[in-house]
Structures are given as structure tokens and as C-alpha cells.
Design an enzyme around this catalytic site. Structure first.
Site, PDB file in Angstrom:
ATOM      1  N   TYR A  57     -19.128   6.505  24.627  1.00  0.00           N
ATOM      2  CA  TYR A  57     -18.461   7.907  24.727  1.00  0.00           C
ATOM      3  C   TYR A  57     -17.061   7.480  24.745  1.00  0.00           C
ATOM      4  O   TYR A  57     -16.323   8.594  24.093  1.00  0.00           O
ATOM      5  CB  TYR A  57     -19.027   8.508  26.072  1.00  0.00           C
ATOM      6  CG  TYR A  57     -20.521   8.946  26.016  1.00  0.00           C
ATOM      7  CD1 TYR A  57     -20.896  10.315  25.125  1.00  0.00           C
ATOM      8  CD2 TYR A  57     -21.758   8.319  26.315  1.00  0.00           C
ATOM      9  CE1 TYR A  57     -22.198  10.772  25.047  1.00  0.00           C
ATOM     10  CE2 TYR A  57     -22.863   8.797  26.006  1.00  0.00           C
ATOM     11  CZ  TYR A  57     -23.017   9.877  25.374  1.00  0.00           C
ATOM     12  OH  TYR A  57     -24.568  10.365  25.145  1.00  0.00           O
ATOM     13  N   ARG A  60     -16.250   7.671  21.184  1.00  0.00           N
ATOM     14  CA  ARG A  60     -16.387   8.961  20.640  1.00  0.00           C
ATOM     15  C   ARG A  60     -15.143  10.091  21.038  1.00  0.00           C
ATOM     16  O   ARG A  60     -14.545  10.676  20.199  1.00  0.00           O
ATOM     17  CB  ARG A  60     -17.696   9.691  20.847  1.00  0.00           C
ATOM     18  CG  ARG A  60     -18.864   9.110  20.127  1.00  0.00           C
ATOM     19  CD  ARG A  60     -20.299   9.668  20.652  1.00  0.00           C
ATOM     20  NE  ARG A  60     -20.269  11.033  20.417  1.00  0.00           N
ATOM     21  CZ  ARG A  60     -21.120  12.035  20.599  1.00  0.00           C
ATOM     22  NH1 ARG A  60     -22.142  11.718  21.644  1.00  0.00           N
ATOM     23  NH2 ARG A  60     -21.131  13.250  20.179  1.00  0.00           N
ATOM     24  N   ASN A  93     -21.250  21.085  21.008  1.00  0.00           N
ATOM     25  CA  ASN A  93     -20.414  19.855  20.875  1.00  0.00           C
ATOM     26  C   ASN A  93     -19.690  19.590  21.869  1.00  0.00           C
ATOM     27  O   ASN A  93     -19.208  20.538  22.640  1.00  0.00           O
ATOM     28  CB  ASN A  93     -19.529  20.354  19.519  1.00  0.00           C
ATOM     29  CG  ASN A  93     -20.256  20.743  18.511  1.00  0.00           C
ATOM     30  OD1 ASN A  93     -21.292  20.379  18.062  1.00  0.00           O
ATOM     31  ND2 ASN A  93     -19.531  21.406  17.375  1.00  0.00           N
ATOM     32  N   ASP A  95     -16.931  17.803  21.470  1.00  0.00           N
ATOM     33  CA  ASP A  95     -15.451  17.573  21.088  1.00  0.00           C
ATOM     34  C   ASP A  95     -14.553  18.664  21.591  1.00  0.00           C
ATOM     35  O   ASP A  95     -15.031  19.551  22.072  1.00  0.00           O
ATOM     36  CB  ASP A  95     -15.655  17.304  19.446  1.00  0.00           C
ATOM     37  CG  ASP A  95     -15.920  18.644  18.719  1.00  0.00           C
ATOM     38  OD1 ASP A  95     -15.209  19.636  18.931  1.00  0.00           O
ATOM     39  OD2 ASP A  95     -16.594  18.815  17.606  1.00  0.00           O
ATOM     40  N   HIS A 110     -23.280  21.297  26.320  1.00  0.00           N
ATOM     41  CA  HIS A 110     -23.833  19.869  26.627  1.00  0.00           C
ATOM     42  C   HIS A 110     -22.625  18.883  27.188  1.00  0.00           C
ATOM     43  O   HIS A 110     -22.673  17.924  26.735  1.00  0.00           O
ATOM     44  CB  HIS A 110     -24.123  19.466  25.128  1.00  0.00           C
ATOM     45  CG  HIS A 110     -25.714  20.030  24.653  1.00  0.00           C
ATOM     46  ND1 HIS A 110     -25.860  19.737  23.330  1.00  0.00           N
ATOM     47  CD2 HIS A 110     -26.499  20.416  25.427  1.00  0.00           C
ATOM     48  CE1 HIS A 110     -27.113  20.611  23.280  1.00  0.00           C
ATOM     49  NE2 HIS A 110     -27.529  20.918  24.544  1.00  0.00           N
ATOM     50  N   SER A 178     -28.883  22.143  13.629  1.00  0.00           N
ATOM     51  CA  SER A 178     -30.210  21.905  12.937  1.00  0.00           C
ATOM     52  C   SER A 178     -31.235  22.873  13.420  1.00  0.00           C
ATOM     53  O   SER A 178     -32.403  22.676  13.287  1.00  0.00           O
ATOM     54  CB  SER A 178     -30.448  20.534  13.019  1.00  0.00           C
ATOM     55  OG  SER A 178     -30.621  19.821  14.288  1.00  0.00           O
ATOM     56  N   ASN A 202     -25.055  27.489   7.690  1.00  0.00           N
ATOM     57  CA  ASN A 202     -25.379  26.491   7.866  1.00  0.00           C
ATOM     58  C   ASN A 202     -25.383  25.570   6.378  1.00  0.00           C
ATOM     59  O   ASN A 202     -25.756  26.608   5.584  1.00  0.00           O
ATOM     60  CB  ASN A 202     -26.817  26.085   8.457  1.00  0.00           C
ATOM     61  CG  ASN A 202     -26.782  24.609   9.095  1.00  0.00           C
ATOM     62  OD1 ASN A 202     -26.195  24.225   9.859  1.00  0.00           O
ATOM     63  ND2 ASN A 202     -27.835  23.832   8.832  1.00  0.00           N
ATOM     64  N   LEU A 203     -25.134  24.445   6.400  1.00  0.00           N
ATOM     65  CA  LEU A 203     -25.107  23.705   5.130  1.00  0.00           C
ATOM     66  C   LEU A 203     -26.315  23.786   4.269  1.00  0.00           C
ATOM     67  O   LEU A 203     -26.297  24.254   3.197  1.00  0.00           O
ATOM     68  CB  LEU A 203     -24.816  22.292   5.375  1.00  0.00           C
ATOM     69  CG  LEU A 203     -24.277  21.373   3.991  1.00  0.00           C
ATOM     70  CD1 LEU A 203     -23.073  22.044   3.240  1.00  0.00           C
ATOM     71  CD2 LEU A 203     -24.188  20.047   4.509  1.00  0.00           C
TER      72      LEU A 203
HETATM   73  P1  OAD Z   1     -27.577  18.014  14.102  1.00  0.00           P
HETATM   74  O1  OAD Z   1     -26.840  16.497  13.791  1.00  0.00           O
HETATM   75  O2  OAD Z   1     -28.927  18.149  14.362  1.00  0.00           O
HETATM   76  O3  OAD Z   1     -27.504  19.313  12.795  1.00  0.00           O
HETATM   77  C1  OAD Z   1     -26.271  19.450  12.301  1.00  0.00           C
HETATM   78  C2  OAD Z   1     -26.417  20.536  11.401  1.00  0.00           C
HETATM   79  O4  OAD Z   1     -25.193  20.795  10.940  1.00  0.00           O
HETATM   80  C3  OAD Z   1     -27.557  20.378  10.151  1.00  0.00           C
HETATM   81  O5  OAD Z   1     -28.363  21.482  10.078  1.00  0.00           O
HETATM   82  C4  OAD Z   1     -26.629  20.091   8.943  1.00  0.00           C
HETATM   83  O6  OAD Z   1     -27.383  20.603   7.731  1.00  0.00           O
HETATM   84  C5  OAD Z   1     -25.632  21.088   9.000  1.00  0.00           C
HETATM   85  N1  OAD Z   1     -24.181  20.785   8.520  1.00  0.00           N
HETATM   86  C6  OAD Z   1     -23.761  19.514   8.239  1.00  0.00           C
HETATM   87  N2  OAD Z   1     -22.402  19.709   7.681  1.00  0.00           N
HETATM   88  C7  OAD Z   1     -22.260  20.863   7.618  1.00  0.00           C
HETATM   89  C8  OAD Z   1     -21.082  21.742   7.194  1.00  0.00           C
HETATM   90  N3  OAD Z   1     -20.000  21.072   6.532  1.00  0.00           N
HETATM   91  N4  OAD Z   1     -21.151  22.904   7.307  1.00  0.00           N
HETATM   92  C9  OAD Z   1     -22.240  23.742   7.939  1.00  0.00           C
HETATM   93  N5  OAD Z   1     -23.209  22.874   8.382  1.00  0.00           N
HETATM   94  C10 OAD Z   1     -23.344  21.618   8.109  1.00  0.00           C
HETATM   95  O7  OAD Z   1     -26.667  18.539  15.333  1.00  0.00           O
HETATM   96  P2  OAD Z   1     -26.808  19.777  16.285  1.00  0.00           P
HETATM   97  O8  OAD Z   1     -27.761  20.781  15.902  1.00  0.00           O
HETATM   98  O9  OAD Z   1     -25.477  20.146  16.885  1.00  0.00           O
HETATM   99  O10 OAD Z   1     -27.086  16.766  22.056  1.00  0.00           O
HETATM  100  O11 OAD Z   1     -27.468  18.644  17.345  1.00  0.00           O
HETATM  101  C11 OAD Z   1     -27.819  19.648  18.573  1.00  0.00           C
HETATM  102  C12 OAD Z   1     -27.949  18.112  19.664  1.00  0.00           C
HETATM  103  O12 OAD Z   1     -28.264  17.283  19.352  1.00  0.00           O
HETATM  104  C13 OAD Z   1     -26.469  17.640  19.928  1.00  0.00           C
HETATM  105  O13 OAD Z   1     -25.646  18.664  20.757  1.00  0.00           O
HETATM  106  C14 OAD Z   1     -26.609  16.518  20.557  1.00  0.00           C
HETATM  107  C15 OAD Z   1     -27.745  16.034  19.763  1.00  0.00           C
HETATM  108  O14 OAD Z   1     -28.700  15.242  20.231  1.00  0.00           O
HETATM  109  C16 OAD Z   1     -27.234  15.917  22.824  1.00  0.00           C
HETATM  110  O15 OAD Z   1     -26.559  14.836  23.053  1.00  0.00           O
HETATM  111  C17 OAD Z   1     -27.567  16.578  24.159  1.00  0.00           C
END
Ligand code: OAD
Length: 234
Positions: A57, A60, A93, A95, A110, A178, A202-203
Site C-alpha cells: 500500500y 500504491r 477506488n 486513489d 473501499h 467489472s 465501461n470499456l
Molecule cells: P476491475 O479491475 O475488476 O475492473 C475494471 C473495469 O474497468 C473492467 O471492466 C475494464 O473493462 C474497465 N476498464 C478498463 N480500462 C477502462 C477505461 N479506460 N475506461 C473505462 N473502463 C475501463 O476493477 P474494479 O471493478 O474497480 O477491491 O474492482 C472492484 C474491486 O475489486 C476493487 O475496488 C478492489 C478489487 O479487488 C478491494 O480491494 C476491496
């Protein structure tokens, strides 16, 4: 369903920060390909090897100094300033790019890299030093600070406030996530059940895409400013 929203809940995930240069979790080359969730994102992993977890961390958090908010963060900052109705921005996020993009009322469900949580007294504080140096808690002086980040098996923050807003929303928008991690992945169903229109930006189609009334695919840096423009033009 309303075409002219009065109460919007926005959920963001790692995808909104991808164009700023922050790695997502589950895309190719993402954080969870390089680090095991069990090691760096669970209370058990922290108990087993605190140095590894604090170092992860710290790294990050230090990386935030080298990134900037992108057009999507700025657009949501503008929406917060100019939308006349009710708006809740919830992010998964850790960040600080929403805040640096001009949003001031952000629910970090989170947690946040910018604060530390004292395992002894439960107080949150802003700490400049790396947590792996074991700085004392400013409130109780115990050297038991941990990242203020919600790990798997822990309860996300401010859930009551989020569910209340979802119950009132007439538009729910999910950006760059995702849909793999609950409870956030279930917000779309919650909002839908309460009568909200649901939109995904979403992408690519996410795991939960079929739950949304509308899904737009492309980079957040393009889609989000376009959508904000539409909302503010109404
Ligand atoms: P993920 O990495 O699971 O998903 C990221 C999503 O963003 C995917 O569906 C990609 O297709 C999309 N993506 C990537 N680049 C993009 C762009 N330029 N524009 C739009 N979309 C884009 O990340 P999260 O869904 O945030 O939790 O993950 C959820 C949680 O899982 C996080 O908060 C974290 C992780 O484990 C903890 O740490 C508790």
C-alpha cells in the site's frame, strides 16, 4: 423511469483511473495478476506478513504522486458543481483522483490510500511517512497503523448512506467497474428495484452488463464527459 434525472448515484471502479495510468485489478497485466489477493488484501494476509502488506500500500500511495486526474474525473467534478439535483458519487477506488478532479463529496466505500487506520484506537489519520516505517498513531501513539483500505472479508464503508441514496435514485450510473465484487456489483439491481434507470459506461461489457437498461462501451475519458454534457444540457 425518468429522462430528466433528479437524483443520481454514480459508482466508479478502477477503469475510470486507467487512463491516468493506475493499473486496474482484473484486466490483463492488472494488480491481481501480479499480487495474490489473499496475501495483500485480507486481514489474514496482513497478520501473516505485515511488512509485505504495508509495503504494497505504501507503493500504491507513492504512485499517486505521479498521476493526474483524467477527463472522466474532471467531468464528474463538473457534474457535482453544476447538476441542480441530488448526486452521490461512490467509488471503489482508493486513489484520490476524484477529489483532484474537483469532486468534494466522494464516498470511498473501499477506503483510501491517503489515510491510515489505527488498529488500537480505531482513529483515522493522514500520515505522510510510509506505514512500513511504523509511524505512531497521532491520536494514541500506538505503532499499529494499517492502511485505511477495506480488505476482503471486511465491511465496506458507509453502506447505509449508499443504500439510502440508491433507494431514492432515478438514475444509477456505473463507470469502469467489472461488476465482480459485491456489494458494489449488486447496486445496479438495488437501484433498478427502486425504479431507477441504469446506465453502464465501461470499456467493454462487464460481468453485470445484462442488468443495465443501457450499456455504452469505450474509454471513460471519452464516454464520461459526453454523458455529463448530455445530463447538464437537459
Ligand atoms: P476491475 O479491475 O475488476 O475492473 C475494471 C473495469 O474497468 C473492467 O471492466 C475494464 O473493462 C474497465 N476498464 C478498463 N480500462 C477502462 C477505461 N479506460 N475506461 C473505462 N473502463 C475501463 O476493477 P474494479 O471493478 O474497480 O477491491 O474492482 C472492484 C474491486 O475489486 C476493487 O475496488 C478492489 C478489487 O479487488 C478491494 O480491494 C476491496
Amino acid at each position: 423511469m425518468s429522462d430528466d434525472p433528479h437524483s443520481i448515484v454514480i459508482l466508479t471502479g478502477a477503469g475510470i483511473s486507467a487512463e491516468s495510468g493506475i493499473d486496474t485489478f482484473r484486466d490483463a497485466g492488472g494488480l491481481w495478476e501480479r499480487h495474490r489477493v489473499e496475501d495483500v488484501a485480507t486481514p489474514e494476509g496482513f497478520a501473516r506478513d505485515p511488512d509485505l502488506v504495508l509495503g504494497f500500500y505504501d507503493m500504491r500511495r507513492a504512485a499517486l504522486a505521479n498521476v493526474e486526474p483524467n477527463a472522466a474525473h474532471h467531468a464528474l467534478g463538473r457534474l457535482e458543481r453544476e447538476f441542480p439535483g441530488e448526486l452521490l458519487l461512490v467509488t471503489q477506488n482508493v486513489d484520490n483522483l476524484h477529489e483532484r478532479g474537483g469532486a468534494s463529496n466522494v464516498v470511498h466505500m473501499h477506503g483510501e490510500l491517503g489515510t491510515a487506520l489505527c488498529a488500537s484506537c480505531g482513529k483515522r489519520s493522514t500520515i505522510e511517512a510510509p506505514l512500513s516505517d511504523r509511524p505512531p498513531c497521532p491520536a494514541c501513539e500506538a505503532r499499529s497503523l494499517r492502511p485505511d483500505v477495506v480488505w476482503f472479508g471486511e465491511m465496506p464503508y458507509q453502506m447505509e448512506r449508499i443504500y439510502e441514496a440508491l433507494g431514492r435514485a432515478d438514475l444509477f450510473v456505473s463507470i469502469g467497474t467489472s461488476g465482480a465484487v459485491y456489494p458494489a456489483a449488486g447496486f445496479v439491481q438495488e437501484a433498478k428495484a427502486a425504479g431507477a434507470r441504469t446506465l453502464e459506461l465501461n470499456l467493454e461489457p462487464s460481468e453485470g452488463s445484462h442488468w443495465f437498461d443501457e450499456s455504452r462501451n469505450g474509454p471513460a475519458g471519452t464516454l464520461v464527459p459526453g454523458w455529463v454534457e448530455e445530463v447538464l444540457a437537459r
